[in-house]
Scaffold this motif. Structure first.
Motif, PDB file in Angstrom:
ATOM      1  N   LEU A  14      40.488  19.966 105.327  1.00  0.00           N
ATOM      2  CA  LEU A  14      41.091  18.866 104.575  1.00  0.00           C
ATOM      3  C   LEU A  14      40.055  18.179 103.687  1.00  0.00           C
ATOM      4  O   LEU A  14      40.343  17.842 102.533  1.00  0.00           O
ATOM      5  CB  LEU A  14      41.726  17.865 105.539  1.00  0.00           C
ATOM      6  N   LYS A  15      38.845  17.991 104.202  1.00  0.00           N
ATOM      7  CA  LYS A  15      37.782  17.383 103.403  1.00  0.00           C
ATOM      8  C   LYS A  15      37.453  18.243 102.192  1.00  0.00           C
ATOM      9  O   LYS A  15      37.251  17.733 101.073  1.00  0.00           O
ATOM     10  CB  LYS A  15      36.531  17.177 104.246  1.00  0.00           C
ATOM     11  N   ILE A  16      37.399  19.551 102.375  1.00  0.00           N
ATOM     12  CA  ILE A  16      37.100  20.453 101.264  1.00  0.00           C
ATOM     13  C   ILE A  16      38.193  20.387 100.202  1.00  0.00           C
ATOM     14  O   ILE A  16      37.907  20.332  98.999  1.00  0.00           O
ATOM     15  CB  ILE A  16      36.918  21.889 101.792  1.00  0.00           C
ATOM     16  N   VAL A  17      39.423  20.361 100.620  1.00  0.00           N
ATOM     17  CA  VAL A  17      40.538  20.283  99.674  1.00  0.00           C
ATOM     18  C   VAL A  17      40.507  18.964  98.910  1.00  0.00           C
ATOM     19  O   VAL A  17      40.712  18.927  97.687  1.00  0.00           O
ATOM     20  CB  VAL A  17      41.883  20.473 100.410  1.00  0.00           C
ATOM     21  N   VAL A  18      40.224  17.867  99.588  1.00  0.00           N
ATOM     22  CA  VAL A  18      40.187  16.556  98.932  1.00  0.00           C
ATOM     23  C   VAL A  18      39.038  16.490  97.928  1.00  0.00           C
ATOM     24  O   VAL A  18      39.216  16.015  96.794  1.00  0.00           O
ATOM     25  CB  VAL A  18      40.075  15.431  99.992  1.00  0.00           C
ATOM     26  N   VAL A  19      37.869  16.994  98.292  1.00  0.00           N
ATOM     27  CA  VAL A  19      36.729  16.977  97.363  1.00  0.00           C
ATOM     28  C   VAL A  19      37.023  17.849  96.146  1.00  0.00           C
ATOM     29  O   VAL A  19      36.718  17.470  95.011  1.00  0.00           O
ATOM     30  CB  VAL A  19      35.447  17.427  98.098  1.00  0.00           C
ATOM     31  N   ALA A  20      37.630  19.020  96.352  1.00  0.00           N
ATOM     32  CA  ALA A  20      37.975  19.895  95.229  1.00  0.00           C
ATOM     33  C   ALA A  20      39.016  19.240  94.316  1.00  0.00           C
ATOM     34  O   ALA A  20      38.935  19.351  93.082  1.00  0.00           O
ATOM     35  CB  ALA A  20      38.481  21.228  95.742  1.00  0.00           C
ATOM     36  N   LEU A  21      39.985  18.557  94.902  1.00  0.00           N
ATOM     37  CA  LEU A  21      41.007  17.880  94.106  1.00  0.00           C
ATOM     38  C   LEU A  21      40.408  16.749  93.280  1.00  0.00           C
ATOM     39  O   LEU A  21      40.720  16.598  92.088  1.00  0.00           O
ATOM     40  CB  LEU A  21      42.104  17.343  95.030  1.00  0.00           C
ATOM     41  N   ILE A  22      39.537  15.967  93.868  1.00  0.00           N
ATOM     42  CA  ILE A  22      38.881  14.873  93.134  1.00  0.00           C
ATOM     43  C   ILE A  22      38.006  15.434  92.010  1.00  0.00           C
ATOM     44  O   ILE A  22      38.002  14.907  90.889  1.00  0.00           O
ATOM     45  CB  ILE A  22      38.077  13.989  94.102  1.00  0.00           C
ATOM     46  N   ALA A  23      37.274  16.521  92.295  1.00  0.00           N
ATOM     47  CA  ALA A  23      36.428  17.127  91.262  1.00  0.00           C
ATOM     48  C   ALA A  23      37.277  17.661  90.110  1.00  0.00           C
ATOM     49  O   ALA A  23      36.920  17.507  88.936  1.00  0.00           O
ATOM     50  CB  ALA A  23      35.587  18.241  91.862  1.00  0.00           C
ATOM     51  N   GLY A  24      38.410  18.268  90.416  1.00  0.00           N
ATOM     52  CA  GLY A  24      39.298  18.767  89.368  1.00  0.00           C
ATOM     53  C   GLY A  24      39.872  17.657  88.517  1.00  0.00           C
ATOM     54  O   GLY A  24      39.978  17.787  87.292  1.00  0.00           O
ATOM     55  N   ILE A  25      40.236  16.549  89.143  1.00  0.00           N
ATOM     56  CA  ILE A  25      40.762  15.400  88.390  1.00  0.00           C
ATOM     57  C   ILE A  25      39.675  14.816  87.490  1.00  0.00           C
ATOM     58  O   ILE A  25      39.939  14.448  86.336  1.00  0.00           O
ATOM     59  CB  ILE A  25      41.326  14.346  89.356  1.00  0.00           C
ATOM     60  N   LEU A  26      38.448  14.735  87.997  1.00  0.00           N
ATOM     61  CA  LEU A  26      37.354  14.209  87.182  1.00  0.00           C
ATOM     62  C   LEU A  26      37.059  15.104  85.982  1.00  0.00           C
ATOM     63  O   LEU A  26      36.843  14.613  84.859  1.00  0.00           O
ATOM     64  CB  LEU A  26      36.095  14.034  88.028  1.00  0.00           C
ATOM     65  N   VAL A  27      37.057  16.415  86.181  1.00  0.00           N
ATOM     66  CA  VAL A  27      36.808  17.336  85.076  1.00  0.00           C
ATOM     67  C   VAL A  27      37.918  17.260  84.042  1.00  0.00           C
ATOM     68  O   VAL A  27      37.664  17.227  82.826  1.00  0.00           O
ATOM     69  CB  VAL A  27      36.643  18.779  85.608  1.00  0.00           C
ATOM     70  N   ALA A  28      39.162  17.195  84.485  1.00  0.00           N
ATOM     71  CA  ALA A  28      40.281  17.082  83.546  1.00  0.00           C
ATOM     72  C   ALA A  28      40.235  15.755  82.800  1.00  0.00           C
ATOM     73  O   ALA A  28      40.480  15.694  81.591  1.00  0.00           O
ATOM     74  CB  ALA A  28      41.604  17.220  84.300  1.00  0.00           C
ATOM     75  N   GLY A  29      39.900  14.668  83.491  1.00  0.00           N
ATOM     76  CA  GLY A  29      39.795  13.371  82.831  1.00  0.00           C
ATOM     77  C   GLY A  29      38.684  13.338  81.811  1.00  0.00           C
ATOM     78  O   GLY A  29      38.834  12.771  80.723  1.00  0.00           O
ATOM     79  N   PHE A  30      37.548  13.961  82.150  1.00  0.00           N
ATOM     80  CA  PHE A  30      36.447  14.007  81.185  1.00  0.00           C
ATOM     81  C   PHE A  30      36.828  14.836  79.963  1.00  0.00           C
ATOM     82  O   PHE A  30      36.509  14.474  78.835  1.00  0.00           O
ATOM     83  CB  PHE A  30      35.198  14.607  81.841  1.00  0.00           C
ATOM     84  N   GLY A  31      37.528  15.933  80.167  1.00  0.00           N
ATOM     85  CA  GLY A  31      37.952  16.772  79.043  1.00  0.00           C
ATOM     86  C   GLY A  31      38.934  16.068  78.135  1.00  0.00           C
ATOM     87  O   GLY A  31      38.872  16.191  76.913  1.00  0.00           O
ATOM     88  N   ILE A  32      39.839  15.299  78.711  1.00  0.00           N
ATOM     89  CA  ILE A  32      40.812  14.568  77.896  1.00  0.00           C
ATOM     90  C   ILE A  32      40.130  13.434  77.141  1.00  0.00           C
ATOM     91  O   ILE A  32      40.413  13.193  75.969  1.00  0.00           O
ATOM     92  CB  ILE A  32      41.957  14.038  78.781  1.00  0.00           C
ATOM     93  N   SER A  33      39.197  12.736  77.785  1.00  0.00           N
ATOM     94  CA  SER A  33      38.540  11.614  77.118  1.00  0.00           C
ATOM     95  C   SER A  33      37.527  12.072  76.077  1.00  0.00           C
ATOM     96  O   SER A  33      37.237  11.339  75.135  1.00  0.00           O
ATOM     97  CB  SER A  33      37.849  10.719  78.149  1.00  0.00           C
ATOM     98  N   ALA A  34      36.994  13.280  76.206  1.00  0.00           N
ATOM     99  CA  ALA A  34      36.003  13.766  75.244  1.00  0.00           C
ATOM    100  C   ALA A  34      36.649  14.305  73.980  1.00  0.00           C
ATOM    101  O   ALA A  34      35.969  14.498  72.978  1.00  0.00           O
ATOM    102  CB  ALA A  34      35.152  14.854  75.888  1.00  0.00           C
ATOM    103  N   ARG A  35      37.936  14.527  74.016  1.00  0.00           N
ATOM    104  CA  ARG A  35      38.627  15.054  72.849  1.00  0.00           C
ATOM    105  C   ARG A  35      38.685  13.991  71.749  1.00  0.00           C
ATOM    106  O   ARG A  35      38.947  12.827  72.014  1.00  0.00           O
ATOM    107  CB  ARG A  35      40.045  15.472  73.235  1.00  0.00           C
ATOM    108  N   ASN A  36      38.443  14.414  70.521  1.00  0.00           N
ATOM    109  CA  ASN A  36      38.483  13.490  69.394  1.00  0.00           C
ATOM    110  C   ASN A  36      39.933  13.283  68.990  1.00  0.00           C
ATOM    111  O   ASN A  36      40.618  14.213  68.597  1.00  0.00           O
ATOM    112  CB  ASN A  36      37.678  14.061  68.221  1.00  0.00           C
ATOM    113  N   SER A  37      40.412  12.059  69.070  1.00  0.00           N
ATOM    114  CA  SER A  37      41.819  11.801  68.783  1.00  0.00           C
ATOM    115  C   SER A  37      42.045  11.271  67.370  1.00  0.00           C
ATOM    116  O   SER A  37      43.177  11.114  66.962  1.00  0.00           O
ATOM    117  CB  SER A  37      42.384  10.796  69.792  1.00  0.00           C
ATOM    118  N   SER A  38      40.996  10.981  66.613  1.00  0.00           N
ATOM    119  CA  SER A  38      41.197  10.482  65.251  1.00  0.00           C
ATOM    120  C   SER A  38      41.447  11.644  64.313  1.00  0.00           C
ATOM    121  O   SER A  38      40.824  12.688  64.400  1.00  0.00           O
ATOM    122  CB  SER A  38      39.975   9.688  64.788  1.00  0.00           C
ATOM    123  N   ASP A  39      42.386  11.452  63.402  1.00  0.00           N
ATOM    124  CA  ASP A  39      42.761  12.501  62.457  1.00  0.00           C
ATOM    125  C   ASP A  39      42.255  12.203  61.048  1.00  0.00           C
ATOM    126  O   ASP A  39      42.860  12.615  60.074  1.00  0.00           O
ATOM    127  CB  ASP A  39      44.282  12.654  62.427  1.00  0.00           C
TER     128      ASP A  39
END
Length: 66
Positions: A14-39
């Motif tokens: 369970l600990k491994i699954v929770v750490v992997a889930l948190i890491a995946g959410i952090l990577v996805a959040g960083f990818g979304i925030s790093a995207r340039n949204s100005s056109d």
């Protein structure tokens, strides 16, 4: 301490699954925030290219061996 994933207990899995889930959410959040949204100035336009006359490209430096 148990060093094998096969013989680990339920809480370790369970600990491994929770750490992997948190890491995946952090990577996805960083990818979304790093995207340039100005056109500003980054619009793409389609250009139509018409075909011209056929062109033949040859090279006479090749040796012919028979």
């Amino acid at each position: 301490m148990n060093h094998s994933i096969y013989s680990a207990d339920r809480t370790t899995h369970l600990k491994i699954v929770v750490v992997a889930l948190i890491a995946g959410i952090l990577v996805a959040g960083f990818g979304i925030s790093a995207r340039n949204s100005s056109d500003e100035g980054y619009t793409q336009t389609a250009r139509v290219m018409k075909a011209g006359k056929p062109v033949v490209v040859t090279s006479s430096s090749n040796a012919l061996v028979r």
